[in-house]
Design an enzyme around this catalytic site. Sequence first.
Site, short mmCIF file in Angstrom:
data_model
loop_
_atom_site.label_atom_id
_atom_site.label_comp_id
_atom_site.label_asym_id
_atom_site.label_seq_id
_atom_site.Cartn_x
_atom_site.Cartn_y
_atom_site.Cartn_z
N LYS A 1 0.43 3.90 -2.74
CA LYS A 1 -0.58 4.97 -2.72
C LYS A 1 0.07 6.36 -2.66
O LYS A 1 -0.55 7.35 -3.05
CB LYS A 1 -1.53 4.78 -1.54
CG LYS A 1 -2.46 3.57 -1.66
CD LYS A 1 -3.40 3.47 -0.48
CE LYS A 1 -4.43 2.36 -0.62
NZ LYS A 1 -3.89 1.02 -0.44
N SER B 1 -5.67 3.91 4.25
CA SER B 1 -5.24 2.97 3.21
C SER B 1 -6.44 2.49 2.40
O SER B 1 -6.67 1.30 2.24
CB SER B 1 -4.49 1.78 3.81
OG SER B 1 -3.70 1.14 2.84
N SER C 1 0.79 -1.24 0.00
CA SER C 1 0.00 0.00 0.00
C SER C 1 0.82 1.28 0.00
O SER C 1 0.25 2.37 -0.17
CB SER C 1 -0.95 0.02 1.19
OG SER C 1 -2.09 -0.77 0.93
#
Length: 488
Positions: free
Chosen positions: A147, A324, A144
């Site tokens: 991102k 997230s 993640s």
Amino acid sequence: MVPEVLRRQAGRWRNIPRAQRRTVRFVAASAVAGLVVATGAVAAAGPWDSGQRKAERERAAAAVRAGGERHAAGSPASGFSAAPPVLAALGAGRPPARQALAAALEPLLQDPALGSAHAASVIDVQTGDELYGTGQDAAYTPASTIKLATAAAALSALGPDHRIETTVVASGSGGIVLVGGGDPTLTALPAQGEGPRFASLRDLADATAKALRARGTSRTKLAYDTSRYSGPVLHPIGPNDNIAPVTALMVDEGRLDGSDKGPAERSADPAGDAARKFAELLHERGVEVDSDPAEARAEASAQRIAAVSSAPLSALVERALTNSDNDIAEALARQTALASGQPASFEGAAKAVTDRLGKLGLPAGRARIADGSGLDRTDQVPAALLSRILAGAADPAHPELRPVLTGLPVAGFTGTLRDRYASGDGKGVVRAKTGTLTGVNTLAGTVVDADGRLLAFTFMAGGTSDPDAAQRALDHLASTLTGCGCAG
């Protein structure tokens, strides 16, 4: 050249006892990031980063641990407008000496919990100098933390004030068409609480019913248009509780349990469900919809009847990073594609994000971006790129990127870091984006060190076998940066 205000602050800093420096450092780091505690919103926030993703657990029969990057409640307060002057006051202390920093970090990087391969990158935000690196230019699975790249690309392409519209237009057959613009935060829930004002399907129904009544219409046909996005709607990892089918029209991220964060059962047809909910809301407002809504494409010249807009892109970025949020991340990637003339698909979005990073002067040549959320294991990103993105977000030349910093979870307080850093120097000082897949653990963010220097860091680990131990090892690395006092 160091600004005069920084030179004056440097002199003051050296005269402050170390115990007081820690307090000042905490306050400074909190202010830089728009710390949610300061606005009284922290009690509603929380993380969900504790191990293996549910989707991958279901795919891997041999897996024995539950969990995943589980998202938290609460929304971050926007600190976009306040961040630049606060950042300008940091960096007063001397940067860590490279040898001293290496001596502090390298023993920790030998922790077996970090698996079979790892990388690290630490950058002085004020100067852009790399202070420490190991494997920093090799590409690793970011999970993640990708991102950060998605967010920076979207902000650069569209600007922090951009809003995503959902519209209703007239159809040639005498009915109306609900046109999705790609806003996953469009909500059908009643308004409640504080925080960013997300677009409401109820408000859209109010405006549509009013417009139809003004035309003397109390009965209509309803179609819905998802053509703004192209390509497959299913993420390559398949149907799962961490992400809905990626479509230009959905409400509440396709969640079926009323939640707004974390894993949840998702609709298999979020666009159709959104249209059917819209028909219900029109009925409640005295407008009958003939038959079930059908998918159709609105005419380019169709007259607009009503519209609602998302919260500013800055708020969407902050929500995506703090919690997230995979659905928002994929939407940000597709909005970047649309702004760049690319198809709004996984492939087109990946190309648009990569190209945009290059236009920002970032070292994206070795990156291989496959999605916007980091759920795809074929994502490959160097640690140095993530650290450069963070440093670039603090650059006065790029104020549009500031939400990349203000959206970072605060250690021990918000988002995916709320239950981490229960004690130690990192609590309240480390701000970082987490990343967790089976066998992959990453952490990338910022700290203010013991000498008052703002540092950007990325730590990446692959081949990990114990996600909890790997997270503790990563947290220890970041905490070590805060207490280093390694100035040369």
